[in-house]
Design an enzyme around this catalytic site. Sequence first.
Site, short mmCIF file in Angstrom:
data_model
loop_
_atom_site.label_atom_id
_atom_site.label_comp_id
_atom_site.label_asym_id
_atom_site.label_seq_id
_atom_site.Cartn_x
_atom_site.Cartn_y
_atom_site.Cartn_z
N LYS A 191 0.83 -1.21 0.00
CA LYS A 191 0.00 0.00 0.00
C LYS A 191 0.87 1.26 0.00
CE LYS A 191 -3.78 -2.47 0.24
NZ LYS A 191 -3.70 -3.86 0.00
C1 LIG Z 1 -4.92 -4.71 0.63
C2 LIG Z 1 -6.39 -4.77 0.45
C3 LIG Z 1 -7.24 -5.36 1.40
C4 LIG Z 1 -6.77 -6.16 2.57
O1 LIG Z 1 -5.83 -5.62 3.36
P1 LIG Z 1 -4.78 -6.58 4.14
O2 LIG Z 1 -4.11 -5.60 5.01
O3 LIG Z 1 -3.90 -7.21 3.12
O4 LIG Z 1 -5.58 -7.57 4.92
C5 LIG Z 1 -8.60 -5.30 1.18
N1 LIG Z 1 -9.12 -4.72 0.11
C6 LIG Z 1 -8.35 -4.15 -0.82
C7 LIG Z 1 -9.00 -3.50 -1.99
C8 LIG Z 1 -6.96 -4.18 -0.70
O5 LIG Z 1 -6.21 -3.63 -1.66
#
Ligand SMILES: *Cc1c(COP(=O)(O)O)cnc(C)c1O
Length: 392
Positions: A191
């Site tokens: 992210k």
């Molecule tokens: C990364 C992500 C998640 C989940 O997050 P995690 O921290 O990996 O559990 C959920 N939805 C979207 C759209 C994502 O990009």
Amino acid sequence: MTNTPLPFLPFTKPTIDEETIAAVGEVLRSGWITTGPQCAALEKTLSNYFGGRPVRCFANGTATMEIALRIAGIGPGDEVITTPISWVSTSNVILTVGAKPVFVDVDPHTRNINLQLIEQAITPATKAIMPVYLAGLPVDLDALYAIADKHQLRVIEDAAQALGSSWQGNLIGTNQNTRSDLVSFSFQANKNITSIEGGCLVMNTEEEAILASKYRLQGVTRTGLDGMEVDVLGGKHNLTDVNAVIGLHQFAKLDDFTAQRKVLAQHYFDCFAKTSLATMGLQLPIADFTNSNWHMFQVVLPIEALEARQSHRADIMQKMKDQQIGCGLHYPIITQFALYRELGYDPQATPQAVRVGKSIVTLPLFAQMTHADVERVVTSLENAMRSALGHA
Ligand SMILES: *Cc1c(COP(=O)(O)O)cnc(C)c1O
């Protein structure tokens, strides 16, 4: 002139500085390594950022969304409207709490849930809408909340990719000048900022925040020195202080990272404009430099033209990989997965999502990339497309 091969360019890479590494060392030496003062500091920082709204952090974005659903009281017998083009975590958490995901087709340009198709999917069992801001591009929040308010639905925004994005000048997660309900972010390694793994939920009231704290840790409430009560079934979803201190240092760089991403995204558009890729049918993302945090730069391949020549997305990705360029895939359509097919979902019910799911490609984009890297990617994609489509 030497012919050193160019280094592999991944589709994303975190930026971790020496201060962050030193801060991790300090936490490890401090004697308090799990959830404690660093997590509290991160929550306070985030709460300020979101205009003073209550914030709690969790071990990951998936736990964050699951707890958001529980706070909204969603469970067996309830339906939640969402998009089939997301990380499968989005709909998995709906199943985890015992509710039913209802998939609405995407808009082919934004690749987000098509708001115009939501109302026809609402039934008496519908309790919430869970939009996803793919690549950091939000949906029209005014239109979204107009639907939610009209039908008295909760909204759980899967803003995992949208930290730093905004809607008409208001940051996603704030609610001063725009409606906002429960908003979930992820700090997973890919992210825009990371705590390695982690996430946070922005809520409306202190009551919701207290419930979030309970769901985060076994449903426990402590009082005084020896008081302990358990009145809901909670899990083990706390964020450690080692993760939290990384998140704090990353957060301090968020605006810089976003600015760098925007410059690189603009350079992608400038480079694409000089190619013939548009005439080959390549579809670029919406050039939104107001709302999006440019979490990803995604193109949609002209899949019909490729298939007519017995070619597929994987061929393009392989040709680029041969030129040391890593592409990502975000995301295949969720309803095509065996688990979802066995639950009775039919991908053909959302034809735009079928097309996006098999033709979308994520190109490299991360804060430390250079303009030359962007140029390399565009040249490589153009070569791959020319050869796949048989253009000279
Ligand atoms: C990364 C992500 C998640 C989940 O997050 P995690 O921290 O990996 O559990 C959920 N939805 C979207 C759209 C994502 O990009």
